[in-house]
Design a protein around this motif. Structure first.
Motif, PDB file in Angstrom:
ATOM      1  N   ARG A   1       0.926  -1.140   0.009  1.00  0.00           N
ATOM      2  CA  ARG A   1      -0.055   0.024  -0.133  1.00  0.00           C
ATOM      3  C   ARG A   1       1.115   1.240  -0.017  1.00  0.00           C
TER       4      ARG A   1
ATOM      5  N   MET B   1      -0.094   3.355  14.672  1.00  0.00           N
ATOM      6  CA  MET B   1      -1.509   2.572  14.915  1.00  0.00           C
ATOM      7  C   MET B   1      -2.118   2.276  13.684  1.00  0.00           C
ATOM      8  N   GLY B   2      -1.109   2.240  12.655  1.00  0.00           N
ATOM      9  CA  GLY B   2      -1.660   1.788  11.267  1.00  0.00           C
ATOM     10  C   GLY B   2      -2.762   2.434  10.563  1.00  0.00           C
ATOM     11  N   TYR B   3      -3.267   3.615  11.012  1.00  0.00           N
ATOM     12  CA  TYR B   3      -4.346   4.339  10.245  1.00  0.00           C
ATOM     13  C   TYR B   3      -3.787   4.779   8.879  1.00  0.00           C
ATOM     14  N   ALA B   4      -4.786   4.956   8.014  1.00  0.00           N
ATOM     15  CA  ALA B   4      -4.265   5.567   6.528  1.00  0.00           C
ATOM     16  C   ALA B   4      -4.166   6.924   6.771  1.00  0.00           C
TER      17      ALA B   4
ATOM     18  N   LYS C   1      -3.816   8.675   4.161  1.00  0.00           N
ATOM     19  CA  LYS C   1      -4.466   9.491   2.921  1.00  0.00           C
ATOM     20  C   LYS C   1      -5.546  10.373   3.833  1.00  0.00           C
ATOM     21  N   PHE C   2      -5.798  10.180   4.772  1.00  0.00           N
ATOM     22  CA  PHE C   2      -6.661  10.861   5.610  1.00  0.00           C
ATOM     23  C   PHE C   2      -6.102  11.752   6.318  1.00  0.00           C
TER      24      PHE C   2
ATOM     25  N   GLY D   1      -3.868  12.137  10.553  1.00  0.00           N
ATOM     26  CA  GLY D   1      -5.126  12.657  11.034  1.00  0.00           C
ATOM     27  C   GLY D   1      -5.696  12.202  12.274  1.00  0.00           C
ATOM     28  N   PHE D   2      -4.891  11.275  12.792  1.00  0.00           N
ATOM     29  CA  PHE D   2      -5.466  10.297  14.113  1.00  0.00           C
ATOM     30  C   PHE D   2      -4.952  10.986  15.356  1.00  0.00           C
ATOM     31  N   HIS D   3      -3.472  10.663  15.216  1.00  0.00           N
ATOM     32  CA  HIS D   3      -2.811  11.327  16.575  1.00  0.00           C
ATOM     33  C   HIS D   3      -1.739  12.305  16.214  1.00  0.00           C
ATOM     34  N   TYR D   4      -1.883  12.886  15.035  1.00  0.00           N
ATOM     35  CA  TYR D   4      -1.107  14.109  14.742  1.00  0.00           C
ATOM     36  C   TYR D   4       0.380  14.041  14.491  1.00  0.00           C
TER      37      TYR D   4
ATOM     38  N   VAL E   1       0.671  12.592  19.500  1.00  0.00           N
ATOM     39  CA  VAL E   1       0.402  13.197  20.902  1.00  0.00           C
ATOM     40  C   VAL E   1       0.040  12.383  22.318  1.00  0.00           C
TER      41      VAL E   1
ATOM     42  N   LYS F   1       3.454   7.572  22.737  1.00  0.00           N
ATOM     43  CA  LYS F   1       3.777   6.471  22.433  1.00  0.00           C
ATOM     44  C   LYS F   1       5.128   6.326  21.662  1.00  0.00           C
TER      45      LYS F   1
ATOM     46  N   LYS G   1      -9.684  -2.210  14.565  1.00  0.00           N
ATOM     47  CA  LYS G   1     -10.000  -0.938  14.482  1.00  0.00           C
ATOM     48  C   LYS G   1     -11.259  -0.582  15.321  1.00  0.00           C
TER      49      LYS G   1
ATOM     50  N   ARG H   1     -10.545   0.143  18.899  1.00  0.00           N
ATOM     51  CA  ARG H   1      -9.914   1.486  19.080  1.00  0.00           C
ATOM     52  C   ARG H   1     -10.972   2.521  18.776  1.00  0.00           C
TER      53      ARG H   1
ATOM     54  N   ALA I   1      -8.549   5.348  19.129  1.00  0.00           N
ATOM     55  CA  ALA I   1      -8.240   5.754  17.806  1.00  0.00           C
ATOM     56  C   ALA I   1      -7.963   7.256  17.442  1.00  0.00           C
ATOM     57  N   CYS I   2      -8.336   7.943  18.582  1.00  0.00           N
ATOM     58  CA  CYS I   2      -8.097   9.469  18.252  1.00  0.00           C
ATOM     59  C   CYS I   2      -7.574  10.059  19.492  1.00  0.00           C
ATOM     60  N   ALA I   3      -6.766  11.045  19.295  1.00  0.00           N
ATOM     61  CA  ALA I   3      -6.210  11.906  20.330  1.00  0.00           C
ATOM     62  C   ALA I   3      -7.203  12.243  21.629  1.00  0.00           C
TER      63      ALA I   3
ATOM     64  N   GLU J   1     -11.818  19.049  16.224  1.00  0.00           N
ATOM     65  CA  GLU J   1     -10.683  18.127  15.759  1.00  0.00           C
ATOM     66  C   GLU J   1     -11.172  16.630  16.205  1.00  0.00           C
TER      67      GLU J   1
ATOM     68  N   CYS K   1     -11.519  13.478  13.764  1.00  0.00           N
ATOM     69  CA  CYS K   1     -10.859  12.240  13.821  1.00  0.00           C
ATOM     70  C   CYS K   1     -11.868  11.182  13.511  1.00  0.00           C
TER      71      CYS K   1
ATOM     72  N   ARG L   1     -12.711  10.404  10.156  1.00  0.00           N
ATOM     73  CA  ARG L   1     -11.758   9.487   9.676  1.00  0.00           C
ATOM     74  C   ARG L   1     -11.773   8.157   9.927  1.00  0.00           C
ATOM     75  N   VAL L   2     -12.146   7.752  11.184  1.00  0.00           N
ATOM     76  CA  VAL L   2     -12.062   6.448  11.707  1.00  0.00           C
ATOM     77  C   VAL L   2     -13.026   5.691  11.097  1.00  0.00           C
TER      78      VAL L   2
ATOM     79  N   GLU M   1     -12.698   5.097   7.348  1.00  0.00           N
ATOM     80  CA  GLU M   1     -11.813   3.842   6.946  1.00  0.00           C
ATOM     81  C   GLU M   1     -12.345   2.448   7.405  1.00  0.00           C
TER      82      GLU M   1
END
Lengths: 110, 194
Positions: free
Chosen positions: A27, A47-50, A52-53, A64-67, A82, A85, B30, B33, B101-103, B123, B127, B130-131, B134
């Motif tokens: 990918r 964490m394996g998130y895409a 592309k988002f 876009g998930f944990h910046y 953030v 980890k 997923k 999370r 999955a999100c901050a 924000e 998030c 997006r989750v 996906e």
């Protein structure tokens, strides 16, 4: 055997944008920014998130998930996620353009 | 010999999803999370909502309350699907928090700054959008039940994002009131609780 693989057409990736492709079991995220093309792994190693988002600002790719933020040139981490980890950098693949086609060297990482 | 109450036959619901080409263990990760993010968001929104006070803040409070209650209901909506697929919830709440999955939607440094609170809320909703996008992408045409659940949640998360964006940026507002606080109009059919 030539390890360069055709991933997309140049016209598919507009300037200042990115798009995910699946090719040969990989990918790949193709990024078009500041007149250059880059190929990176498509999932955030945190964490394996895409990715592309996420968002793109010049050469900085932000998940876009944990910046977490990455340099699109070499995939190195510019900012940790953030949640504290930590994450490794993105795998980055050599790219070349032949005619209208974007080719990526999948076997060798930069 | 005592038979374990967890000894079960094959699960066709899971098998069909696997046969359709979905990595079910990854999907469970997923979903867990996502559920974790809903649970933590519910908690953090409780704090953010408390700080929506004063002449301007009270007008926002009810919108935050709708989003807060619906996020908790999203958690409730996801949990049965996690178990149906053979997964389970985190046994340690600390683990749930750290795997979300999100901050975390922390209260901003200046808790009296409503615009900053709205940015945190916005924000968090982005998030979530997006989750679920996906998860919908992953399950579309393959795992009909998870897709249906995720799409219903996505509808509500997109609305939450629009609400906060309308308040923060003054965009034209299509926000209609819920019929009751935290109604969850799209996810309602999946729940058997109020």
């Amino acid at each position: 055997m030539c390890p360069w693989v055709k991933v997309a057409k140049v016209s598919e990736i507009k300037p200042n944008s990115m798009k995910e492709f699946e090719v040969a079991g990989y990918r790949i995220l193709i990024v078009n920014t500041l007149g250059e093309l880059y190929a990176l792994e498509a999932s955030c190693p945190h964490m394996g998130y895409a990715l592309k988002f996420g968002s793109l600002s010049n050469k900085v790719l932000r998940c876009g998930f944990h910046y977490a933020e990455f340099d699109v040139e070499d995939g190195r981490v510019l900012k940790e996620p953030v949640d504290g980890k930590g994450t490794r950098g993105l795998k980055s693949y050599p790219v070349k353009v032949e005619g209208e086609n974007i080719l990526v060297l999948l076997e060798e990482q930069k | 010999m005592k038979i374990s109450r967890f000894q079960t036959t094959k699960n066709v619901g899971r098998e069909m999803v696997e046969k359709a080409g979905v990595d079910v263990d990854l999907l469970i990760t997923k979903l867990k999370r996502a559920a974790a993010a809903e649970f933590t968001t519910y908690y953090y929104y409780t704090i953010l909502r408390m700080h929506c006070s004063g002449l301007e803040g009270e007008g926002i409070k009810e919108v935050v309350e709708d989003a807060r209650l619906e996020d908790r209901l999203h958690f409730e909506t996801l949990v049965p699907r996690i178990y149906e697929l053979g997964g389970e919830l985190y046994r340690d709440l600390k683990e749930l928090h750290d795997d979300a999955a999100c901050a975390a939607a922390y209260l901003p440094k200046d808790p009296s700054d409503l615009a900053e609170i709205l940015k945190v809320l916005l924000e968090a909703e982005r998030c979530a959008v997006r989750v679920y996008t996906e998860i919908c992408d992953m399950t579309f045409g393959k795992d009909h039940r998870t897709y249906d659940i995720s799409l219903a949640i996505l509808h509500e998360e997109v609305e939450h994002e629009a609400w906060f964006q309308e308040i923060l940026e003054g965009r034209p507002s299509g926000h209609f009131r819920r019929r009751k606080p935290g109604e969850g109009p799209y996810t309602q059919k999946f729940r058997h609780i109020e």
